[in-house]
Design a protein around this motif. Structure first.
Motif, PDB file in Angstrom:
ATOM      1  N   MET A 264       0.919  -1.649  -0.356  1.00 49.46           N
ATOM      2  CA  MET A 264      -0.317   0.179  -0.264  1.00 49.46           C
ATOM      3  C   MET A 264       1.022   0.934  -0.040  1.00 49.46           C
ATOM      4  SD  MET A 264      -3.385   0.853   2.793  1.00 49.46           S
ATOM      5  CE  MET A 264      -2.988   1.902   2.998  1.00 49.46           C
ATOM      6  N   SER A 265       0.345   2.324  -0.143  1.00 50.73           N
ATOM      7  CA  SER A 265       1.350   3.254  -1.015  1.00 50.73           C
ATOM      8  C   SER A 265       1.096   4.083   0.784  1.00 50.73           C
ATOM      9  CB  SER A 265       0.894   4.241  -1.782  1.00 50.73           C
ATOM     10  OG  SER A 265      -0.358   4.870  -1.803  1.00 50.73           O
ATOM     11  N   THR A 266       2.022   4.837   0.555  1.00 51.27           N
ATOM     12  CA  THR A 266       1.729   5.774   1.934  1.00 51.27           C
ATOM     13  C   THR A 266       1.076   6.938   1.759  1.00 51.27           C
ATOM     14  OG1 THR A 266       4.054   6.105   1.380  1.00 51.27           O
ATOM     15  CG2 THR A 266       3.864   6.983   3.137  1.00 51.27           C
ATOM     16  N   PRO A 267       0.129   7.224   2.402  1.00 52.28           N
ATOM     17  CA  PRO A 267      -0.778   7.628   2.755  1.00 52.28           C
ATOM     18  C   PRO A 267      -0.600   9.228   2.610  1.00 52.28           C
ATOM     19  CG  PRO A 267      -0.907   6.670   4.565  1.00 52.28           C
ATOM     20  CD  PRO A 267       0.197   6.084   4.185  1.00 52.28           C
ATOM     21  N   LYS A 268      -0.814  10.300   2.409  1.00 47.41           N
ATOM     22  CA  LYS A 268      -0.506  12.039   1.626  1.00 47.41           C
ATOM     23  C   LYS A 268      -0.245  13.246   3.287  1.00 47.41           C
ATOM     24  CE  LYS A 268       1.109  14.880  -1.035  1.00 47.41           C
ATOM     25  NZ  LYS A 268       2.295  14.626  -2.084  1.00 47.41           N
ATOM     26  N   ILE A 269      -1.791  12.380   3.363  1.00 41.44           N
ATOM     27  CA  ILE A 269      -1.758  12.428   5.391  1.00 41.44           C
ATOM     28  C   ILE A 269      -1.891  11.496   6.067  1.00 41.44           C
ATOM     29  CG2 ILE A 269      -2.816  14.797   6.457  1.00 41.44           C
ATOM     30  CD1 ILE A 269      -2.907  15.941   4.161  1.00 41.44           C
ATOM     31  N   GLN A 270      -1.773  11.809   7.632  1.00 42.31           N
ATOM     32  CA  GLN A 270      -1.897  11.058   8.179  1.00 42.31           C
ATOM     33  C   GLN A 270      -1.990  11.960   9.669  1.00 42.31           C
ATOM     34  OE1 GLN A 270       0.062   7.097   8.574  1.00 42.31           O
ATOM     35  NE2 GLN A 270      -1.608   6.335   9.446  1.00 42.31           N
ATOM     36  N   LEU A 271      -3.072  11.709  10.603  1.00 41.00           N
ATOM     37  CA  LEU A 271      -3.403  11.701  11.872  1.00 41.00           C
ATOM     38  C   LEU A 271      -2.939  10.464  13.160  1.00 41.00           C
ATOM     39  CD1 LEU A 271      -3.759  14.516   9.625  1.00 41.00           C
ATOM     40  CD2 LEU A 271      -5.176  15.684  11.756  1.00 41.00           C
ATOM     41  N   ILE A 272      -2.481  11.168  14.228  1.00 40.53           N
ATOM     42  CA  ILE A 272      -2.925   9.533  14.679  1.00 40.53           C
ATOM     43  C   ILE A 272      -2.928  10.417  16.101  1.00 40.53           C
ATOM     44  CG2 ILE A 272      -1.355   7.450  15.729  1.00 40.53           C
ATOM     45  CD1 ILE A 272       0.721   7.760  12.962  1.00 40.53           C
ATOM     46  N   GLY A 273      -4.021   9.959  16.916  1.00 38.25           N
ATOM     47  CA  GLY A 273      -3.969  10.271  17.828  1.00 38.25           C
ATOM     48  C   GLY A 273      -3.771  11.675  18.618  1.00 38.25           C
ATOM     49  N   VAL A 274      -4.226  12.497  17.718  1.00 37.37           N
ATOM     50  CA  VAL A 274      -4.463  13.744  17.317  1.00 37.37           C
ATOM     51  C   VAL A 274      -4.969  14.649  19.012  1.00 37.37           C
ATOM     52  CG1 VAL A 274      -4.043  15.848  16.552  1.00 37.37           C
ATOM     53  CG2 VAL A 274      -3.137  14.392  15.319  1.00 37.37           C
ATOM     54  N   LYS A 275      -4.830  15.534  20.076  1.00 30.78           N
ATOM     55  CA  LYS A 275      -4.931  15.861  20.890  1.00 30.78           C
ATOM     56  C   LYS A 275      -4.664  16.926  21.002  1.00 30.78           C
ATOM     57  CE  LYS A 275      -5.847  11.661  24.147  1.00 30.78           C
ATOM     58  NZ  LYS A 275      -6.007  11.094  24.620  1.00 30.78           N
ATOM     59  N   LYS A 276      -5.861  17.711  21.429  1.00 31.29           N
ATOM     60  CA  LYS A 276      -5.587  19.548  21.551  1.00 31.29           C
ATOM     61  C   LYS A 276      -6.889  20.287  22.803  1.00 31.29           C
ATOM     62  CE  LYS A 276      -4.101  23.539  21.120  1.00 31.29           C
ATOM     63  NZ  LYS A 276      -3.246  24.195  21.967  1.00 31.29           N
ATOM     64  N   ARG A 277      -6.142  20.921  23.771  1.00 33.48           N
ATOM     65  CA  ARG A 277      -7.351  21.431  24.609  1.00 33.48           C
ATOM     66  C   ARG A 277      -6.754  22.304  24.822  1.00 33.48           C
ATOM     67  NH1 ARG A 277      -6.666  17.974  29.972  1.00 33.48           N
ATOM     68  NH2 ARG A 277      -7.771  19.185  30.765  1.00 33.48           N
ATOM     69  N   PHE A 278      -7.792  23.262  24.492  1.00 34.43           N
ATOM     70  CA  PHE A 278      -7.829  25.202  25.187  1.00 34.43           C
ATOM     71  C   PHE A 278      -8.357  25.123  26.408  1.00 34.43           C
ATOM     72  CE2 PHE A 278      -8.063  24.958  20.391  1.00 34.43           C
ATOM     73  CZ  PHE A 278      -6.887  25.926  20.391  1.00 34.43           C
ATOM     74  N   GLY A 279      -7.402  25.176  27.269  1.00 35.21           N
ATOM     75  CA  GLY A 279      -8.173  25.734  28.932  1.00 35.21           C
ATOM     76  C   GLY A 279      -8.575  24.191  28.925  1.00 35.21           C
ATOM     77  N   SER A 280      -9.916  24.188  30.067  1.00 33.43           N
ATOM     78  CA  SER A 280     -10.359  23.262  30.170  1.00 33.43           C
ATOM     79  C   SER A 280     -11.156  22.663  29.181  1.00 33.43           C
ATOM     80  CB  SER A 280     -11.196  23.418  31.320  1.00 33.43           C
ATOM     81  OG  SER A 280     -12.408  24.253  31.503  1.00 33.43           O
ATOM     82  N   LYS A 281     -11.344  22.551  27.280  1.00 40.53           N
ATOM     83  CA  LYS A 281     -11.904  22.387  26.918  1.00 40.53           C
ATOM     84  C   LYS A 281     -11.087  21.511  26.292  1.00 40.53           C
ATOM     85  CE  LYS A 281     -15.331  24.305  23.158  1.00 40.53           C
ATOM     86  NZ  LYS A 281     -15.805  23.288  23.150  1.00 40.53           N
ATOM     87  N   VAL A 282     -11.587  20.426  26.355  1.00 39.60           N
ATOM     88  CA  VAL A 282     -10.799  19.742  25.187  1.00 39.60           C
ATOM     89  C   VAL A 282     -11.874  19.939  23.765  1.00 39.60           C
ATOM     90  CG1 VAL A 282     -10.079  16.982  24.388  1.00 39.60           C
ATOM     91  CG2 VAL A 282     -10.324  17.697  26.407  1.00 39.60           C
ATOM     92  N   VAL A 283     -11.165  19.936  22.707  1.00 37.55           N
ATOM     93  CA  VAL A 283     -11.687  20.438  21.493  1.00 37.55           C
ATOM     94  C   VAL A 283     -11.193  18.879  20.850  1.00 37.55           C
ATOM     95  CG1 VAL A 283     -12.058  21.373  19.087  1.00 37.55           C
ATOM     96  CG2 VAL A 283     -11.058  22.497  22.013  1.00 37.55           C
ATOM     97  N   LEU A 284     -10.373  18.783  20.325  1.00 38.39           N
ATOM     98  CA  LEU A 284      -9.969  17.178  19.594  1.00 38.39           C
ATOM     99  C   LEU A 284      -9.198  16.353  20.813  1.00 38.39           C
ATOM    100  CD1 LEU A 284      -7.755  18.839  16.527  1.00 38.39           C
ATOM    101  CD2 LEU A 284     -10.431  18.085  17.085  1.00 38.39           C
ATOM    102  N   ASP A 285      -9.667  14.504  20.929  1.00 35.18           N
ATOM    103  CA  ASP A 285      -9.591  13.988  21.746  1.00 35.18           C
ATOM    104  C   ASP A 285      -9.146  12.877  20.762  1.00 35.18           C
ATOM    105  OD1 ASP A 285      -9.713  12.659  24.246  1.00 35.18           O
ATOM    106  OD2 ASP A 285     -11.954  12.463  24.424  1.00 35.18           O
TER     107      ASP A 285
END
Lengths: 256, 257
Positions: free
Chosen positions: A1-22
């Protein structure tokens, strides 16, 4: 299988106490077109901005062509950014520059091309999105919203990027102009042979411009599949969203 | 909330703000010295920051020189020292009032304009757009403004100094009955080159402060029109305060031997 162009693995982001990406996991194959759908404030923009390095994720890895770009900076970041083009929601044209210089910006500043040559390319790209040469010398503030989107699209494709992002490409446009922009997106993406990632909550647009759809809810990708399969997803969240029902498992948060 | 929590929160906020400013300053300085250098943008900014500020700096300097002459005359009158007007006017203007008045005028005119422009670019995603076009926003927006301000301010101040002295001369000669040629001779004889250069060094620092605070507040503005308005206010207030604080520090450093 070819390499994916873009791959996100377990990306998390929170702003203060608000979890946006989990913990977002997402794979985008070369030359495919993925649309992320989801309600307002579900982190669609944060996902795109994380890939672009405008926002730094707290955890997780982002790969472009197999290269980890999560923490790169400076010249290395600029080199990776040359693979990208982006159409912003409000077009985000530079109002201090005429239209042609907006389109040619990445060529002149990002790649050091001389201005005369960059202007010719800019005029060609404007023609691709259906704008004539006389528009090139206007200021962005003299254009209507639909025209600004077209200029934004011309700017996004000016440097023949390998990857193009579309942030709410049809928001704020009338249905006819929205359809024109959708057509332009499909044709320009095919034309350049680029990989496309779009975020939208406009289902008409999503169906038209995508091969695959992923739905973001609660900071996670809760469903993904081919565009044709969206109506038979069997996922109550997806069903509620694509049919635009107030009743269902998704509760709209009032506060952003 | 418990009182210690409040104090702690306030201290943390101030420290975080200082940290952000220090980081921003570091990035800006790095951007100034590393290629590519956008000469075209520096020239454009010099026009906007320097050239277009000439009228306001010239006018304020003129009146400042005039009022200074009048005040010194009236004050000196109390102990028969009216003759000292030309010397004090030129010293006061070149060392202090020239750079400070120019700095404060630029803080009002330029820091506000920079903060509003960059703040609007921030909230309309134009800064993000720069990033996607492989252009470093600090390098493209901040570095040229700082360089232009640091070059323009001494030039503006030099012109302001001359106009200020002229203002003092006109008031002294036409209203206070000084002899014109004696006034000019006293001015020229008394003035040292140090007086002028110290003022120009201050001016360059003030230029740096104004451009930096304008850019910093613009970059950190958020939340639409109101956010941009706040950024503009902070830019003017913080650069004005920093100019006066820096003025004291620089005077102490330059003259306290």
């Amino acid at each position: 299988m070819s390499t994916p162009k873009i791959q996100l693995i377990g990306v998390k982001k929170r702003f203060g106490s608000k979890v946006v990406l989990d913990g977002v996991d997402l794979t985008i194959e070369p030359s495919s077109s993925l649309v992320i759908i989801g309600g307002s404030g579900t982190g669609k923009s944060v996902t795109i901005k994380s890939i672009l390095g405008i926002i730094r994720p707290d955890e997780g890895t982002i790969l472009v062509d197999g290269e980890d770009i999560t923490h790169i900076n400076g010249a290395a970041r600029d080199r990776v950014m040359r693979k990208f083009g982006m159409l912003f929601q409000g077009a985000a044209l530079f109002d201090s520059l005429p239209v042609w210089e907006n389109v040619a910006f990445g060529l002149i500043q990002g790649r050091g091309m001389n201005r005369a040559k960059a202007r010719d390319i800019a005029i060609q790209k404007l023609a691709k999105v259906g704008l004539t040469e006389d528009v090139a010398f206007l200021s962005p503030s003299e254009l209507s919203g639909g025209m600004q989107k077209r200029v934004g699209l011309a700017r996004a494709i000016a440097a023949d990027p390998e990857i193009i992002f579309f942030d709410e490409p049809t928001t704020g446009l009338d249905p006819i102009m929205a359809d024109i922009i959708n057509d332009l997106i499909v044709s320009t993406v095919k034309d350049v042979g680029a990989t496309a990632l779009s975020i939208t909550h406009d289902m008409t647009s999503a169906r038209k411009i995508s091969d695959k759809i992923a739905m973001l809810y609660g900071g996670k990708i809760i469903w993904q599949g081919p565009t044709a399969a969206i109506d038979s997803s069997g996922n109550p969240y997806v069903d509620q969203f694509i049919h635009g029902k107030a009743e269902g498992p998704i509760k709209m948060a009032v506060k952003a | 909330m418990n009182i210690f929590a409040r104090i702690g929160y306030a201290v943390m906020t101030v420290l975080a703000q200082l940290g952000r400013l220090a980081l921003f300053t570091g990035k800006a300085l790095a951007a100034i010295v590393s290629p590519p250098i956008y000469f075209r943008l520096i020239l454009t900014q010099m026009m906007r920051i320097g050239y277009f500020s000439l009228p306001v700096v010239g006018l304020t300097a003129f009146f400042m020189g005039g009022v200074l002459a009048l005040q010194i005359y009236l004050g000196g009158n109390r102990f028969g020292a009216e003759a000292i007007v030309p010397q004090v006017v030129v010293l006061g203007i070149t060392r202090e009032l020239g750079p400070v008045i120019a700095g404060l005028m630029i803080a009002g005119r330029v820091a506000a304009a920079i903060a509003a422009e960059i703040g609007t670019m921030k909230v309309t995603e134009q800064i993000d757009a720069l990033t996607t076009l492989a252009t470093n926003p600090i390098k493209y927006l901040v570095a040229p403004r700082i360089v232009a301000a640091v070059i323009s301010m001494p030039i503006l101040t030099l012109i302001g100094d001359s106009i200020g002295v002229l203002g003092g001369y006109i008031v002294s000669v036409y209203s206070l009955d000084f002899n014109g040629s004696a006034y000019l001779k006293n001015t020229a004889d008394f003035l040292h080159s140090d007086d002028v250069t110290s003022g120009l060094i201050k001016a360059a620092v003030f230029g740096f402060i104004v451009a930096l605070m304008g850019c910093y507040n613009g970059f950190h503005s958020k939340g639409g029109a109101q956010g941009v308005g706040n950024a503009t206010t902070y830019a003017v207030v913080s650069s004005s305060i920093l100019i006066l604080a820096a003025d004291y520090v620089l005077t102490a450093l330059l003259f306290h031997k």
